[in-house]
Design a protein around this motif. Structure first.
Motif, short mmCIF file in Angstrom:
data_model
loop_
_atom_site.label_atom_id
_atom_site.label_comp_id
_atom_site.label_asym_id
_atom_site.label_seq_id
_atom_site.Cartn_x
_atom_site.Cartn_y
_atom_site.Cartn_z
N LEU A 70 0.83 -1.21 0.00
CA LEU A 70 0.00 0.00 0.00
C LEU A 70 0.86 1.25 0.00
CD1 LEU A 70 -2.74 1.47 0.30
CD2 LEU A 70 -2.52 1.14 2.78
N PHE A 71 1.85 1.31 0.89
CA PHE A 71 2.62 2.54 1.04
C PHE A 71 3.78 2.65 0.07
CE2 PHE A 71 0.53 2.17 5.23
CZ PHE A 71 -0.25 3.31 5.12
N LYS A 72 3.94 1.65 -0.78
CA LYS A 72 4.88 1.77 -1.90
C LYS A 72 4.22 2.43 -3.11
CE LYS A 72 8.31 -1.85 -1.08
NZ LYS A 72 8.88 -3.14 -1.59
N LEU A 73 2.90 2.50 -3.10
CA LEU A 73 2.17 3.12 -4.21
C LEU A 73 2.32 4.64 -4.15
CD1 LEU A 73 -1.16 1.08 -4.08
CD2 LEU A 73 0.57 0.96 -5.88
N PRO A 74 2.16 5.31 -5.29
CA PRO A 74 2.11 6.78 -5.25
C PRO A 74 0.99 7.24 -4.32
CG PRO A 74 2.26 5.98 -7.51
CD PRO A 74 2.03 4.78 -6.65
N GLN A 75 1.20 8.33 -3.63
CA GLN A 75 0.22 8.80 -2.66
C GLN A 75 -1.15 9.03 -3.29
OE1 GLN A 75 1.54 12.17 -0.42
NE2 GLN A 75 0.01 11.91 1.18
N SER A 76 -1.15 9.40 -4.56
CA SER A 76 -2.42 9.66 -5.26
C SER A 76 -3.26 8.39 -5.42
CB SER A 76 -2.15 10.27 -6.64
OG SER A 76 -1.37 9.38 -7.44
N GLN A 77 -2.65 7.20 -5.29
CA GLN A 77 -3.37 5.94 -5.46
C GLN A 77 -3.68 5.26 -4.13
OE1 GLN A 77 -1.43 3.25 -8.18
NE2 GLN A 77 -1.04 4.83 -9.71
N GLN A 78 -3.18 5.79 -3.06
CA GLN A 78 -3.26 5.06 -1.79
C GLN A 78 -4.68 4.97 -1.23
OE1 GLN A 78 -0.30 6.39 1.03
NE2 GLN A 78 1.40 5.98 -0.39
N LYS A 79 -5.47 6.02 -1.38
CA LYS A 79 -6.83 5.96 -0.85
C LYS A 79 -7.65 4.91 -1.60
CE LYS A 79 -8.93 9.64 0.58
NZ LYS A 79 -9.66 10.92 0.70
N GLN A 80 -7.55 4.88 -2.93
CA GLN A 80 -8.26 3.86 -3.70
C GLN A 80 -7.76 2.47 -3.33
OE1 GLN A 80 -8.23 4.34 -7.97
NE2 GLN A 80 -8.85 2.23 -8.33
N ALA A 81 -6.46 2.33 -3.18
CA ALA A 81 -5.89 1.02 -2.83
C ALA A 81 -6.35 0.58 -1.44
CB ALA A 81 -4.37 1.08 -2.90
N PHE A 82 -6.44 1.53 -0.51
CA PHE A 82 -6.92 1.19 0.83
C PHE A 82 -8.32 0.60 0.76
CE2 PHE A 82 -9.56 2.15 4.45
CZ PHE A 82 -8.80 1.72 5.53
N PHE A 83 -9.21 1.26 0.02
CA PHE A 83 -10.59 0.77 -0.05
C PHE A 83 -10.71 -0.49 -0.91
CE2 PHE A 83 -11.51 4.92 1.75
CZ PHE A 83 -12.50 4.60 2.66
N ASN A 84 -9.83 -0.64 -1.90
CA ASN A 84 -9.77 -1.93 -2.60
C ASN A 84 -9.51 -3.04 -1.59
OD1 ASN A 84 -10.16 -0.75 -5.11
ND2 ASN A 84 -8.01 -0.89 -5.73
N CYS A 85 -8.51 -2.83 -0.76
CA CYS A 85 -8.11 -3.82 0.22
C CYS A 85 -9.23 -4.07 1.23
CB CYS A 85 -6.83 -3.36 0.93
SG CYS A 85 -6.07 -4.60 1.99
N TRP A 86 -9.78 -3.00 1.76
CA TRP A 86 -10.79 -3.13 2.81
C TRP A 86 -12.04 -3.87 2.31
CZ3 TRP A 86 -10.45 -2.29 7.91
CH2 TRP A 86 -11.64 -2.32 8.65
N THR A 87 -12.55 -3.47 1.16
CA THR A 87 -13.78 -4.11 0.66
C THR A 87 -13.55 -5.57 0.31
OG1 THR A 87 -13.33 -3.24 -1.57
CG2 THR A 87 -14.82 -1.96 -0.18
N ARG A 88 -12.40 -5.91 -0.23
CA ARG A 88 -12.12 -7.30 -0.59
C ARG A 88 -11.94 -8.17 0.65
NH1 ARG A 88 -8.03 -5.40 -5.52
NH2 ARG A 88 -9.70 -4.28 -6.63
N LYS A 89 -11.30 -7.62 1.67
CA LYS A 89 -11.15 -8.38 2.91
C LYS A 89 -12.50 -8.57 3.59
CE LYS A 89 -7.25 -7.49 5.34
NZ LYS A 89 -6.27 -8.52 4.97
N GLU A 90 -13.31 -7.52 3.62
CA GLU A 90 -14.64 -7.63 4.22
C GLU A 90 -15.51 -8.63 3.47
OE1 GLU A 90 -16.48 -6.12 6.78
OE2 GLU A 90 -14.61 -5.43 7.68
N ALA A 91 -15.48 -8.58 2.14
CA ALA A 91 -16.28 -9.53 1.35
C ALA A 91 -15.87 -10.97 1.66
CB ALA A 91 -16.12 -9.22 -0.14
N PHE A 92 -14.58 -11.19 1.80
CA PHE A 92 -14.07 -12.54 2.07
C PHE A 92 -14.53 -13.06 3.43
CE2 PHE A 92 -10.45 -15.14 3.76
CZ PHE A 92 -10.72 -16.28 3.03
N ILE A 93 -14.36 -12.26 4.48
CA ILE A 93 -14.75 -12.76 5.79
C ILE A 93 -16.27 -12.87 5.92
CG2 ILE A 93 -12.65 -11.92 6.90
CD1 ILE A 93 -14.22 -9.60 8.06
N LYS A 94 -17.01 -12.05 5.19
CA LYS A 94 -18.46 -12.18 5.20
C LYS A 94 -18.90 -13.44 4.46
CE LYS A 94 -20.98 -8.46 4.72
NZ LYS A 94 -21.50 -7.21 4.11
N ALA A 95 -18.22 -13.78 3.38
CA ALA A 95 -18.54 -15.01 2.67
C ALA A 95 -18.29 -16.22 3.56
CB ALA A 95 -17.71 -15.12 1.39
#
Length: 250
Positions: free
Chosen positions: A155-180
Motif C-alpha cells: 500500500l505505502f509503496k504506491l504513489p500517494q495519489s493511489q493510496q486511498k483507492q488502494a486502501f478501499f480496494n483492500c478493505w472491501t475485498r477483505k470484508e467480502a471474504f470474511i463475510k462469505a
C-alpha cells in the motif's frame, strides 16, 4: 481508470446458475410513503430493530435495505416477501431454511451511505462489501492496525495519489471474504492478504491458516459510480456476473 458497468433493470424471469452471481444495487433513499409500505414487509424482530435507531434517516435506510432483500430473494424462491424467515449463523450472517430455500440460494447484504448491495449466488458461499469514501478520510492508521504486513508494505509503496483507492480496494475485498466465510471480524484481518493495487484484478493472495485456501475463492471488484468502492467474494469459480438495479416492487 475505473471501468463503467451498466446496471440494468432485471428481467421478468430471473435465472441463476452455478458459478454465476447476481449483484443488486439498492437506493436506500426512498420517499416516506414507500418506506412506510416497505416497513410492513418486515418481521416483528426487524421492526423492533428498525425502531431502535436513534436517527430517522438510519431507521429508514435499514427498512429499505431489509425489505428490498426480502423482495429480491422472494423472486428466486417463489415465496411471499413477508413470509421469508431468516436464521443467523454464529457471527450473524443470515440464511434461509433449507425447507424454504429449495434452490439453495446464498446471499449477502452490505450498505454504506445511500446505497446497498445484495449479492446472490447458487450453492456457493458469497460475501459483498460496499464502502463510501469520504473526502476527509485518512486510512493510514487503520491500515497499519488491521492489514497484513505484506498489504501495508504494498500500500505505502504506491504513489500517494493511489493510496486511498488502494486502501478501499483492500478493505472491501477483505470484508467480502470474511463475510462469505460467515466469520465477520472474528477472523483477524491481518491473517490473510488480498490484491489491492489499482488497475489489477481483485484476488485472494494467501491465508496464514491454509496454503490451499486462496485457490478456492474468486474475488471481483464491483464498479459503482460516485465515491464508492465495492467487492464480491465467492467460494468456487465465477463465470458470469450480472448487475441489476432494484426498483420498488409491490
Amino acid at each position: 481508470m475505473t471501468a463503467t458497468i451498466p446496471w440494468q433493470p432485471p428481467p421478468e424471469k430471473l435465472c441463476l446458475h452455478k458459478n454465476e452471481i447476481h449483484i443488486w444495487k439498492i437506493n436506500l433513499l426512498q420517499p416516506a410513503a414507500v418506506t412506510g409500505a416497505l416497513y410492513e414487509l418486515l418481521s416483528e424482530d426487524e421492526k423492533d430493530r428498525a425502531n431502535r435507531f436513534h436517527f430517522p434517516k438510519d431507521r429508514d435506510k435499514y427498512i429499505v435495505g431489509r425489505a428490498a432483500m426480502r423482495i429480491i430473494l422472494s423472486r428466486y424462491i417463489a415465496e411471499n416477501p413477508g413470509a421469508l424467515v431468516f436464521y443467523y449463523g454464529l457471527q450473524g450472517k443470515p440464511f434461509l431454511s433449507d425447507e424454504l430455500n429449495k434452490p439453495q440460494i446464498r446471499f449477502n447484504l452490505s450498505h454504506s451511505h445511500q446505497l446497498a448491495l445484495l449479492g446472490v449466488a447458487l450453492q456457493q458461499e458469497i460475501g459483498v462489501d460496499i464502502e463510501y469514501i469520504r473526502p476527509e478520510f485518512g486510512g493510514e492508521d487503520i491500515a497499519k492496525r488491521f492489514f497484513a504486513p505484506g498489504e501495508v508494505n504494498r500500500l505505502f509503496k504506491l504513489p500517494q495519489s493511489q493510496q486511498k483507492q488502494a486502501f478501499f480496494n483492500c478493505w472491501t475485498r477483505k470484508e467480502a471474504f470474511i463475510k462469505a466465510r460467515g466469520e465477520g471480524l472474528s477472523c483477524p484481518l491481518d491473517q490473510f492478504e488480498v490484491a489491492l493495487e489499482p488497475g489489477k484484478p481483485a484476488r485472494l493472495l494467501q491465508t496464514q491458516w491454509d496454503p490451499q485456501e486462496a485457490a478456492q475463492w474468486t474475488m471481483q471488484e464491483i464498479y459503482i459510480e460516485g465515491n464508492y468502492r465495492a467487492a464480491v467474494a465467492v467460494k468456487g469459480s465465477l463465470e458470469n456476473l450480472s448487475h441489476w438495479n432494484w426498483g420498488v416492487e409491490f
